[in-house]
Scaffold this motif. Structure first.
Motif, PDB file in Angstrom:
ATOM      1  N   GLU A  65      64.537 -28.762 -45.568  1.00 13.25           N
ATOM      2  CA  GLU A  65      63.204 -28.621 -44.998  1.00 13.25           C
ATOM      3  C   GLU A  65      63.041 -27.179 -44.536  1.00 13.25           C
ATOM      4  N   ILE A  66      61.898 -26.574 -44.873  1.00 11.04           N
ATOM      5  CA  ILE A  66      61.646 -25.171 -44.513  1.00 11.04           C
ATOM      6  C   ILE A  66      60.316 -25.054 -43.792  1.00 11.04           C
ATOM      7  N   GLU A  67      60.340 -24.418 -42.626  1.00 13.24           N
ATOM      8  CA  GLU A  67      59.124 -24.037 -41.901  1.00 13.24           C
ATOM      9  C   GLU A  67      59.202 -22.531 -41.669  1.00 13.24           C
ATOM     10  N   ALA A  68      58.293 -21.786 -42.268  1.00 15.28           N
ATOM     11  CA  ALA A  68      58.369 -20.324 -42.189  1.00 15.28           C
ATOM     12  C   ALA A  68      57.007 -19.727 -41.881  1.00 15.28           C
ATOM     13  N   PHE A  69      57.042 -18.622 -41.132  1.00 20.59           N
ATOM     14  CA  PHE A  69      55.824 -17.886 -40.805  1.00 20.59           C
ATOM     15  C   PHE A  69      56.140 -16.402 -40.768  1.00 20.59           C
ATOM     16  N   PHE A 102      53.040 -10.247 -41.001  1.00 20.51           N
ATOM     17  CA  PHE A 102      52.769  -9.202 -41.990  1.00 20.51           C
ATOM     18  C   PHE A 102      53.925  -9.175 -42.981  1.00 20.51           C
ATOM     19  N   GLY A 103      53.627  -9.309 -44.271  1.00 14.66           N
ATOM     20  CA  GLY A 103      54.699  -9.252 -45.265  1.00 14.66           C
ATOM     21  C   GLY A 103      54.446 -10.214 -46.397  1.00 14.66           C
ATOM     22  N   SER A 104      55.488 -10.949 -46.790  1.00 16.26           N
ATOM     23  CA  SER A 104      55.346 -11.835 -47.937  1.00 16.26           C
ATOM     24  C   SER A 104      56.318 -13.006 -47.845  1.00 16.26           C
ATOM     25  N   ILE A 105      55.921 -14.097 -48.492  1.00 14.67           N
ATOM     26  CA  ILE A 105      56.779 -15.264 -48.672  1.00 14.67           C
ATOM     27  C   ILE A 105      56.737 -15.637 -50.142  1.00 14.67           C
ATOM     28  N   ARG A 156      52.432 -18.561 -44.463  1.00 13.78           N
ATOM     29  CA  ARG A 156      53.130 -19.755 -43.994  1.00 13.78           C
ATOM     30  C   ARG A 156      53.739 -20.524 -45.160  1.00 13.78           C
ATOM     31  N   LEU A 157      54.838 -21.206 -44.862  1.00 12.96           N
ATOM     32  CA  LEU A 157      55.461 -22.092 -45.845  1.00 12.96           C
ATOM     33  C   LEU A 157      55.987 -23.321 -45.109  1.00 12.96           C
ATOM     34  N   ASN A 158      55.541 -24.495 -45.550  1.00 19.18           N
ATOM     35  CA  ASN A 158      56.057 -25.765 -45.048  1.00 19.18           C
ATOM     36  C   ASN A 158      56.434 -26.608 -46.261  1.00 19.18           C
ATOM     37  N   TRP A 159      57.724 -26.897 -46.398  1.00 17.84           N
ATOM     38  CA  TRP A 159      58.197 -27.575 -47.608  1.00 17.84           C
ATOM     39  C   TRP A 159      59.396 -28.456 -47.281  1.00 17.84           C
ATOM     40  N   PHE A 202      65.470 -25.142 -42.082  1.00 10.80           N
ATOM     41  CA  PHE A 202      65.295 -23.723 -41.811  1.00 10.80           C
ATOM     42  C   PHE A 202      63.984 -23.511 -41.055  1.00 10.80           C
ATOM     43  N   SER A 203      64.068 -22.753 -39.971  1.00  9.18           N
ATOM     44  CA  SER A 203      62.879 -22.335 -39.231  1.00  9.18           C
ATOM     45  C   SER A 203      62.914 -20.815 -39.159  1.00  9.18           C
ATOM     46  N   VAL A 204      61.962 -20.161 -39.842  1.00  8.16           N
ATOM     47  CA  VAL A 204      61.964 -18.705 -39.981  1.00  8.16           C
ATOM     48  C   VAL A 204      60.651 -18.150 -39.450  1.00  8.16           C
TER      49      VAL A 204
END
Length: 215
Positions: A161-165, A168-171, A184-187, A201-203
């Motif tokens: 499980e990934i939660e990312a924010f 400024f930048g890129s995913i 943002r990415l929630n997967w 993962f929490s980023v």
């Protein structure tokens, strides 16, 4: 039309920042703001590396002219880190680190994976889960800070499980890449519920680059 909309958006952001921080703006602040806005424009235009360089120059100039403001941002980020770490790390025995600079090279040889909370001003992490050996059935890995560059190679051996924010930048996830602001990415992997071993993962970064590669 997309290019025009990006320019309008960046212009509005710049005007808004000047209205909010106008009384603190000096020569270096204006130059720093221009570098930051140009950096955002370059990243949204696909020139990511050039955008990061411009963002870095702008951040350094802002640091030189507004040390107290930058320190305040770092303290706010660190406070949010402690709060989030307490919320996501529900089990005892996790490792917690706070450093100016951190580097994790976990993509070269087998490594032991354990629950971790890491905060840093400058961070770089390369993780290959196909080389990981889990200590527990459920592992939580929290990465948070100001600047970050993170690459994660996923593995079918784990439910993920990934939660990312990234402000400024890129995913980048597989073949899809989102650049610019408020990324943002929630997967959750399809095998998450059925997997014996799970990894979350929490980023979260103010400025960063997250690259997630599927197995």
């Amino acid at each position: 039309m997309d290019k025009r909309n990006r320019l309008i958006a960046i212009g509005l952001i710049g005007v808004g920042c000047m209205m909010i921080f106008g009384r603190w703006l000096g020569f270096f602040s204006i130059v720093a703001l221009l570098f930051l806005l140009l950096g955002v424009y370059r990243t949204t235009s696909g020139k990511v590396k050039q955008g990061y360089k411009l963002l870095g120059i702008g951040a350094v100039l802002l640091l030189l002219d507004h040390l107290v403001l930058v320190l305040g941002i770092c303290l706010i980020s660190l406070g949010m880190f402690f709060t989030k770490s307490k919320r996501v790390q529900r089990k005892e025995g996790f490792m917690q680190k706070q450093n100016f600079s951190s580097r994790f090279d976990w993509d070269r040889s087998p490594w032991v994976m354990h629950s971790l909370s890491s905060w840093h001003i400058l961070g770089e992490a390369d993780l290959d889960l196909s080389l990981a050996m889990a200590e527990q059935k459920e592992t939580v890995m929290l990465f948070q800070g100001i600047f970050g560059d993170m690459d994660i190679q996923l593995s079918d051996d784990y439910g993920i499980e990934i939660e990312a924010f990234v402000l400024f930048g890129s995913i980048e996830f597989g073949n899809q890449r989102d650049t610019g602001m408020l990324n943002r990415l929630n997967w959750k992997s399809p095998n998450y519920e059925s997997s014996e071993y799970k990894v979350k993962f929490s980023v979260s970064y103010l400025m960063g680059d997250l690259d997630v590669r599927l197995s």
